[in-house]
Design an enzyme around this catalytic site. Structure first.
Site, PDB file in Angstrom:
ATOM      1  N   ARG A  42      11.783  41.373  69.453  1.00  0.00           N
ATOM      2  CA  ARG A  42      12.703  41.301  70.581  1.00  0.00           C
ATOM      3  C   ARG A  42      12.201  40.568  71.793  1.00  0.00           C
ATOM      4  NH1 ARG A  42      15.005  47.349  70.437  1.00  0.00           N
ATOM      5  NH2 ARG A  42      16.659  47.201  68.693  1.00  0.00           N
ATOM      6  N   THR A  43      12.836  39.728  72.588  1.00  0.00           N
ATOM      7  CA  THR A  43      12.750  38.970  73.588  1.00  0.00           C
ATOM      8  C   THR A  43      12.414  39.990  74.666  1.00  0.00           C
ATOM      9  OG1 THR A  43      14.060  37.336  72.900  1.00  0.00           O
ATOM     10  CG2 THR A  43      13.319  37.152  75.092  1.00  0.00           C
ATOM     11  N   GLN A  44      11.027  40.066  75.144  1.00  0.00           N
ATOM     12  CA  GLN A  44      10.734  40.896  76.315  1.00  0.00           C
ATOM     13  C   GLN A  44      10.695  40.220  77.427  1.00  0.00           C
ATOM     14  OE1 GLN A  44      10.233  44.141  75.826  1.00  0.00           O
ATOM     15  NE2 GLN A  44      10.999  44.189  73.772  1.00  0.00           N
TER      16      GLN A  44
END
Lengths: 283, 266, 252
Positions: free
Chosen positions: B42-44
């Site tokens: 996931r985009t953090q």
């Protein structure tokens, strides 16, 4: 009993290129009581004849609200109508959820037509046994559509479906050119006249057996209609004023007789078919 | 993705390689070939980012402006990226934040517009509908804890109505006559509000353009992740126009006189 | 928070929530209810917009105020409205207020482990014609009350309401009893004063004020005639009626 070889499975064509199950489904629509739809430049309206199984029974529901801007009248199997109208409501809500836009009426009709088409092609299914008249208003104005179990949907100036609807259609064909500029009150009167044609000899339109559905600005006889004129259904007492506006049938026929090209008598116009009679369905 | 170069460009299962045309034994066990495959990525944090987008209402429509820089951290990585994007015939969107997420959104919107066009029924998605759709996407992704890392402006004019609204990675939305994303919300927005509020119906196109250019200049002076090359998008009754990239006129002479920073001793 | 050190494991996670400021408030009378909220939306020290409504009419007799994380709030209101539409389809009437209250509780509790970060206040008219306010926490605990404030300035407004509505800390003169219900004009004054005061003392409150007034069926508009710019939202003068009153608040 008469039996057709190619009618047990709707996915099989007859040698004449016909799908008999689909055609029988269209017959189921004709078993339901009549519904009439008309459209002017400002309004689209529905009128329907409600049946009752007897003195002690209530009258069947013929119209459903789908969204603020769309409503339908049904003829045929009520249970199938419930499934389809539920689907239409879901589609309408989804459009409001995702785009915050009232769903365009044509797309709503196409969505159920597509659904109905699947049932005419896939093995082990049956076509819906119900037809709709769909009215609504969107950015492109008021609309009237017919939906049939064959998966067809067409837009109309005026249309009728259900038992003895051919007589109503004959009336509409004779008058539809004047509908565009009609006031709402005149449009409803035309609708009632057309609906009356579908009645059996001894029956008449009453406040109990008549439903009126309207999409468009309020009539002079209506109260509490929101600006913009969202879809509403008139039943019972509010219908009376419109019933009273009708021209008695004898007078109307006399006027028609004076006209040079008089139409054939309404009853004669209906093709004599077994499925086209005013019979009440077993639910 | 599959991180083992030996399996790139090859069929994934034996079912497609009945005749053993390539040496299966040389490859890692296809059952667990990717250590990352079982985890969800996931985009953090955003990686390649665009800075502020500004938007204002004016007499005949809406104007958006954004510079053409996509930064990789403090590195000015791509200097000619377009951050303004037309959607349909009456809408334009501007994006700050992660540029790959923005380009993904562009493909989503492109798909949407094609579907709408294919209906061919005189109904068209306007700016309000596009904004609602984007809000659903952004809120949906934040609810999956997998956000699209952007702040977006949606601007447009349809049926004579001007529209300017915001949506971000949390799904937060609002509408106003002047909006700025990112650093612009602190530096440019006060200037825009003074210049625009109350004058939305009288500002001419030239005046509006001047207001935005001045704001972009201030941003370029103060925002270390900005560039002196920008594009302006205009939506009016004629539709959407996005200008060619233009230079900001700057004046650095005053810097000579500044003391107290850098290498100067006095 | 991660500190950038590699000495120990650290968890970095996307935070799906924010706070968007603002305050809401509702007061029930004998046969009316007033529900109000300011229209400022902010994040941190930035004002995002001066007009983002937080109060929504649901039916002819129910109004919902939502405060907290704006994206959750808007989505929640949208979902409640769709549930009410399905109810309308099924029953051909509007859902009663107490049923809406229970609906909201179940909808909030369904998200118990990823809550809608919103404080709801539902106001309107019950089926018996009485004014009612229901207040909720983000996971659905709720109760019926006579008045409630929520949001950024709750700690400023609620004590004021306790004093003015419940007559807390007031010593009445001997022989005088406190009225059970206040009049509409008194309630409106208290609402407007609450918001002007909250605007003075809280940075997240201000810009505009929207006051919804729900009147029970058959009740005349007394208390509302003198109010400037009251606008009716309902079309049926014979049923319960909803009015909206807008006021400016300071914008600094």
């Amino acid at each position: 009993m008469y039996r057709n070889t190619y009618d047990s499975d709707n996915t099989v064509f007859s040698p004449q290129g016909r799908l008999h199950q689909v055609e029988y489904a269209l017959e189921a629509v004709k078993q339901g009581s009549a519904a009439v739809g008309l459209r002017s430049k400002t309004h689209a309206i529905l009128l329907a004849l409600k049946r009752s199984t007897g003195e002690l029974a209530s009258y069947q529901q013929k119209m459903y609200r789908i969204d603020d801007h769309v409503g339908i009248a049904i003829a045929g199997l009520t249970s199938d109508a419930r499934v389809l109208s539920n689907f239409m409501r879901q589609q309408a809500m989804s459009s409001r959820m995702v785009f915050n836009r009232p769903i365009p009426v044509n797309r709503l009709v196409s969505s159920i037509a597509d659904k109905a088409q699947v049932n005419t092609q896939e093995y082990g299914r049956r076509p819906y046994g119900v037809g709709f008249l769909v009215i609504g208003q969107d950015k492109t104005g008021p609309h009237l559509y017919e939906f049939a179990p064959s998966g067809n949907s067409y837009e109309y100036y005026a249309m009728s479906i259900g038992a003895r609807s051919q007589s109503a259609k004959t009336y509409l064909e004779k008058h539809f050119e004047s509908f565009a500029d009609c006031t709402l009150e005149d449009l409803i009167r035309h609708g009632l006249h057309a609906l009356r044609e579908s009645l059996q000899q001894d029956k008449e339109l009453t406040i109990n057996n008549t439903s009126i559905g309207i999409a468009g600005p309020a009539s002079v006889h209506e109260k509490d209609v929101p600006a913009g004129g969202s879809f509403r259904i008139l039943e019972g007492e509010p219908v009376e004023v419109f019933l009273k506006s009708m021209v008695p049938k004898e007078t109307a026929e006399a006027q028609a007789a004076e006209a040079p090209a008089a139409e054939a008598p309404p009853d004669g116009a209906a093709p004599a078919q077994a499925g086209d009679q005013d019979v009440s369905m077993a639910e | 993705m599959d991180h083992f170069p030996t399996s790139w460009g090859r069929p994934r299962t034996e079912a497609y390689d009945a005749y053993n045309t390539f040496p299966l034994h040389q490859r890692p066990n296809p059952g667990h070939k990717d250590a990352f495959a079982e985890g969800v990525q996931r985009t953090q944090q955003p990686i390649v980012t665009g800075t502020s987008v500004l938007g204002i209402l004016y007499k005949d429509g809406i104007m958006l402006v954004a510079d053409t820089l996509a930064s990789y951290g403090s590195l000015a990585r791509f200097k000619s990226i377009q951050r303004l994007h037309p959607v349909g015939s009456s809408t334009v969107i501007g994006a700050s934040g992660d540029m790959s997420d923005f380009q993904y959104l562009q493909t989503l919107l492109e798909e949407l517009i094609i579907e709408e066009f294919a209906e061919a029924d005189k109904h068209e998605l306007g700016p309000a509908e596009i904004h609602e759709y984007l809000s659903r996407i952004m809120y949906g992704r934040r609810s999956k804890m997998n956000p699209l890392w952007n702040s977006l402006l949606v601007a447009g004019k349809k049926d004579g109505k001007r529209f300017l609204a915001y949506v971000d990675l949390l799904g937060t939305t609002y509408s106003a006559s002047t909006i700025a994303t990112g650093y612009g919300a602190y530096i440019a927005l006060p200037l825009l509000r003074t210049a625009v509020e109350g004058k939305e119906d009288t500002l001419t196109e030239e005046e509006a353009r001047k207001i935005l250019e001045d704001a972009m200049r201030v941003l370029f002076y103060r925002d270390a992740r900005s560039l002196d090359k920008y594009q302006i998008a205009i939506v009016n009754d004629e539709g959407v126009t996005i200008s060619e990239p233009k230079k900001i006129e700057t004046e650095w002479g005053f810097a000579e006189g500044i003391r107290g920073y850098g290498a100067q001793i006095q | 928070m991660p500190d950038g050190s590699y000495a120990h494991p650290q968890q970095r996670q996307f935070n799906p929530y924010t706070e968007n400021g603002g305050t809401i408030l509702a007061i029930a009378g004998a046969d009316f209810t007033v529900i109000a909220g300011d229209t400022r939306q902010s994040e941190g020290y930035s004002i995002q917009t001066r007009y983002a409504p937080k109060v929504f009419r649901l039916t002819d007799r129910a109004v919902l105020a939502v405060n907290g994380f704006a994206a959750d709030g808007n989505m929640f209101v949208k979902k409640v409205k769709q549930r009410l539409e399905w109810y309308r389809h099924a029953h051909a009437k509007d859902m009663p207020l107490r049923a809406i209250a229970r609906l909201i509780q179940t909808m909030l509790y369904a998200q118990r482990f990823f809550p809608y970060y919103v404080y709801n206040i539902l106001g309107g008219i019950e089926e018996d014609g009485s004014g009612a306010v229901y207040s909720f926490d983000p996971v659905g605990s709720y109760e019926r009350e006579a008045c409630r404030a929520a949001g950024a300035a709750q700690s400023l407004v609620q004590p004021f309401l306790d004093n003015q509505i419940y007559f807390k800390n007031q010593q009445l003169p001997p022989g005088q009893t406190r009225p059970l219900h206040l009049s509409l004009s008194d309630v409106l004054s208290i609402v407007i004063d609450s918001f002007t005061s909250a605007t003075e003392r809280h940075i997240e409150v201000g810009d505009g004020l929207e006051i919804y007034v729900v009147l029970a069926k058959g009740r005349g508009p007394q208390g509302l005639e003198a109010v400037r710019g009251a606008q009716e939202l309902t079309t049926n003068a014979e049923g319960d009626r909803v009015f909206i009153v807008r006021r400016e608040l300071k914008k600094d």
